[in-house]
Design a protein around this motif. Structure first.
Motif, PDB file in Angstrom:
ATOM      1  N   TYR A 178       0.821  -1.204   0.000  1.00  0.00           N
ATOM      2  CA  TYR A 178       0.000   0.000   0.000  1.00  0.00           C
ATOM      3  C   TYR A 178       0.861   1.263   0.000  1.00  0.00           C
ATOM      4  CZ  TYR A 178      -2.917  -3.736   1.883  1.00  0.00           C
ATOM      5  OH  TYR A 178      -3.547  -4.935   2.080  1.00  0.00           O
ATOM      6  N   THR A 179       0.260   2.381  -0.413  1.00  0.00           N
ATOM      7  CA  THR A 179       0.954   3.672  -0.420  1.00  0.00           C
ATOM      8  C   THR A 179       0.032   4.728   0.168  1.00  0.00           C
ATOM      9  OG1 THR A 179       2.109   3.042  -2.461  1.00  0.00           O
ATOM     10  CG2 THR A 179       2.174   5.364  -1.823  1.00  0.00           C
ATOM     11  N   ASN A 180       0.487   5.421   1.206  1.00  0.00           N
ATOM     12  CA  ASN A 180      -0.357   6.445   1.833  1.00  0.00           C
ATOM     13  C   ASN A 180      -0.214   7.794   1.131  1.00  0.00           C
ATOM     14  OD1 ASN A 180       2.071   7.558   2.736  1.00  0.00           O
ATOM     15  ND2 ASN A 180       1.838   6.818   4.849  1.00  0.00           N
ATOM     16  N   ALA A 181      -0.903   8.817   1.659  1.00  0.00           N
ATOM     17  CA  ALA A 181      -0.923  10.132   1.012  1.00  0.00           C
ATOM     18  C   ALA A 181       0.455  10.792   0.999  1.00  0.00           C
ATOM     19  CB  ALA A 181      -1.931  11.043   1.713  1.00  0.00           C
ATOM     20  N   ALA A 182       1.323  10.381   1.922  1.00  0.00           N
ATOM     21  CA  ALA A 182       2.681  10.926   1.957  1.00  0.00           C
ATOM     22  C   ALA A 182       3.598  10.215   0.975  1.00  0.00           C
ATOM     23  CB  ALA A 182       3.245  10.809   3.376  1.00  0.00           C
ATOM     24  N   GLY A 183       3.057   9.252   0.216  1.00  0.00           N
ATOM     25  CA  GLY A 183       3.856   8.514  -0.757  1.00  0.00           C
ATOM     26  C   GLY A 183       4.678   7.388  -0.151  1.00  0.00           C
ATOM     27  N   SER A 242       7.623  -0.754   6.761  1.00  0.00           N
ATOM     28  CA  SER A 242       7.737   0.249   5.708  1.00  0.00           C
ATOM     29  C   SER A 242       9.213   0.562   5.479  1.00  0.00           C
ATOM     30  CB  SER A 242       6.994   1.534   6.085  1.00  0.00           C
ATOM     31  OG  SER A 242       7.230   2.551   5.124  1.00  0.00           O
ATOM     32  N   PRO A 243       9.628   0.650   4.230  1.00  0.00           N
ATOM     33  CA  PRO A 243      11.039   0.948   3.953  1.00  0.00           C
ATOM     34  C   PRO A 243      11.452   2.360   4.342  1.00  0.00           C
ATOM     35  CG  PRO A 243       9.756   0.930   1.920  1.00  0.00           C
ATOM     36  CD  PRO A 243       8.854   0.414   2.995  1.00  0.00           C
ATOM     37  N   VAL A 244      10.490   3.233   4.645  1.00  0.00           N
ATOM     38  CA  VAL A 244      10.832   4.621   4.983  1.00  0.00           C
ATOM     39  C   VAL A 244      11.303   4.767   6.419  1.00  0.00           C
ATOM     40  CG1 VAL A 244       9.167   5.497   3.313  1.00  0.00           C
ATOM     41  CG2 VAL A 244       8.489   5.265   5.714  1.00  0.00           C
ATOM     42  N   PHE A 278      -3.660   6.940   8.395  1.00  0.00           N
ATOM     43  CA  PHE A 278      -2.613   7.864   7.955  1.00  0.00           C
ATOM     44  C   PHE A 278      -3.171   9.088   7.226  1.00  0.00           C
ATOM     45  CE2 PHE A 278      -0.934   3.480   7.610  1.00  0.00           C
ATOM     46  CZ  PHE A 278      -0.006   3.528   8.638  1.00  0.00           C
ATOM     47  N   ASN A 279      -4.260   8.895   6.492  1.00  0.00           N
ATOM     48  CA  ASN A 279      -4.759   9.939   5.585  1.00  0.00           C
ATOM     49  C   ASN A 279      -5.979  10.677   6.098  1.00  0.00           C
ATOM     50  OD1 ASN A 279      -2.781   8.833   4.004  1.00  0.00           O
ATOM     51  ND2 ASN A 279      -4.137   8.128   2.371  1.00  0.00           N
ATOM     52  N   SER A 339       2.993  11.100   8.565  1.00  0.00           N
ATOM     53  CA  SER A 339       3.865  10.173   7.846  1.00  0.00           C
ATOM     54  C   SER A 339       4.358   9.081   8.779  1.00  0.00           C
ATOM     55  CB  SER A 339       5.049  10.912   7.228  1.00  0.00           C
ATOM     56  OG  SER A 339       5.996  11.260   8.230  1.00  0.00           O
ATOM     57  N   ILE A 340       4.561   7.915   8.218  1.00  0.00           N
ATOM     58  CA  ILE A 340       5.094   6.797   8.982  1.00  0.00           C
ATOM     59  C   ILE A 340       6.525   7.091   9.427  1.00  0.00           C
ATOM     60  CG2 ILE A 340       5.729   4.358   8.869  1.00  0.00           C
ATOM     61  CD1 ILE A 340       3.467   4.011   6.809  1.00  0.00           C
ATOM     62  N   ALA A 341       7.301   7.704   8.546  1.00  0.00           N
ATOM     63  CA  ALA A 341       8.707   7.990   8.868  1.00  0.00           C
ATOM     64  C   ALA A 341       8.833   8.890  10.085  1.00  0.00           C
ATOM     65  CB  ALA A 341       9.389   8.643   7.667  1.00  0.00           C
TER      66      ALA A 341
END
Length: 281
Positions: free
Chosen positions: A60-65, A175-177, A243-244, A250-252
């Protein structure tokens, strides 16, 4: 003139008495109503994608990319109430109204209860566990509320042993971030954890993340509850709103949120997850 006034006064008094005596007090709307099966279905999705539990990959991809996957999803639903168009409502007995939705087990997505026969235009429920039940004796906290069977915080359960309170909503994943040096992740798997709870204090107020959610059923179909058939309100639960939502993040920047001030921001996003899709009668 004086006598006329007395007569008028007596007539007014008599009319008032007879009107009062002949008036029929409204009976409770649910008196003698037979109970019939009813359920609310919590169908988890992530944005426009199907919900899936996985320990690898970024689905998945959130609004923060930010790309992410989900490895755990659990949340409590409690204190269910149904309401008719005339405003009359029925609250399910509390002992029968606690459910734990587990993303890994699709059978848990139905909160199966009984309510009086009728046509209902709204459903209301609590996301979390109310303060009264949270502080009751353990004998009153059985089933999904049993801290022992639910497991402690460290074992992945829904109860903070150190804080003597329930986790209302739990979301974990990767998440890779996420930075390699994030505290609380010794595994190096770039994990995020959102464990949201807190019901407020009594003598010393604390965080209160309990959310009461009301769903209007008119657009997607009211619930016509009858004996001999199952009426089911189908809700989509969009986990992406974590998240959105209105307090997007952001997750990061916030990979681990538990019993902290920022948990209020996350909790305020949670009511946005629930959307009525249709009703099956």
């Amino acid at each position: 003139m004086k006598n006329n006034s007395i007569i008028i006064g007596l007539m007014t008094l008599l009319c008032s008495i007879f009107t009062s005596c002949s008036k029929t007090d409204p009976q409770p709307d649910f008196a003698n109503g037979e109970l019939a099966p009813f359920s609310i279905e919590f169908d988890n999705i992530v944005g426009e994608r199907t919900f899936a539990i996985t320990n690898t990959g970024s689905l998945y991809t959130n609004a923060a990319g930010e790309k992410f996957s989900i490895s755990k999803l659990q949340y409590f639903i409690s204190n269910i109430k149904v309401t008719k168009a005339n405003g009359n409502s029925y609250t399910v007995p509390q002992d029968q109204s606690y459910f734990l939705i587990n993303g890994e087990d699709k059978s848990t997505r139905f909160t199966k209860i009984e309510v009086p026969e009728g046509d209902y235009t709204k459903v209301t429920f609590t996301l979390g566990v109310d303060s009264l039940r949270s502080t009751m004796d353990l004998s009153k906290r059985t089933g999904v509320l049993d801290p022992a069977t639910g497991g402690g915080h460290d074992s992945g359960g829904m109860y903070w042993g150190w804080n003597s309170g329930y986790i209302f909503f739990k979301l974990e994943g990767t998440s890779p971030v996420i930075s390699d040096d994030v505290k609380g992740d010794p595994t190096g798997k770039k994990q995020f954890k959102y464990h949201i709870g807190g019901f407020g204090g009594f003598s010393a107020p604390t965080i209160n993340n309990i959310k009461t959610i009301t769903i209007d059923l008119n657009a997607g179909g009211i619930a016509k509850v009858r004996k001999g058939r199952q009426s089911n309100v189908h809700l989509f639960v969009d986990i992406m709103k974590v998240f959105n939502g209105k307090n997007s993040f952001s997750i990061a920047a916030n990979p681990n949120v538990m019993f902290s001030a920022f948990s209020v921001n996350v909790a305020n996003n949670l009511p946005e997850m629930f959307r009525h899709d249709h009703t099956e009668n």
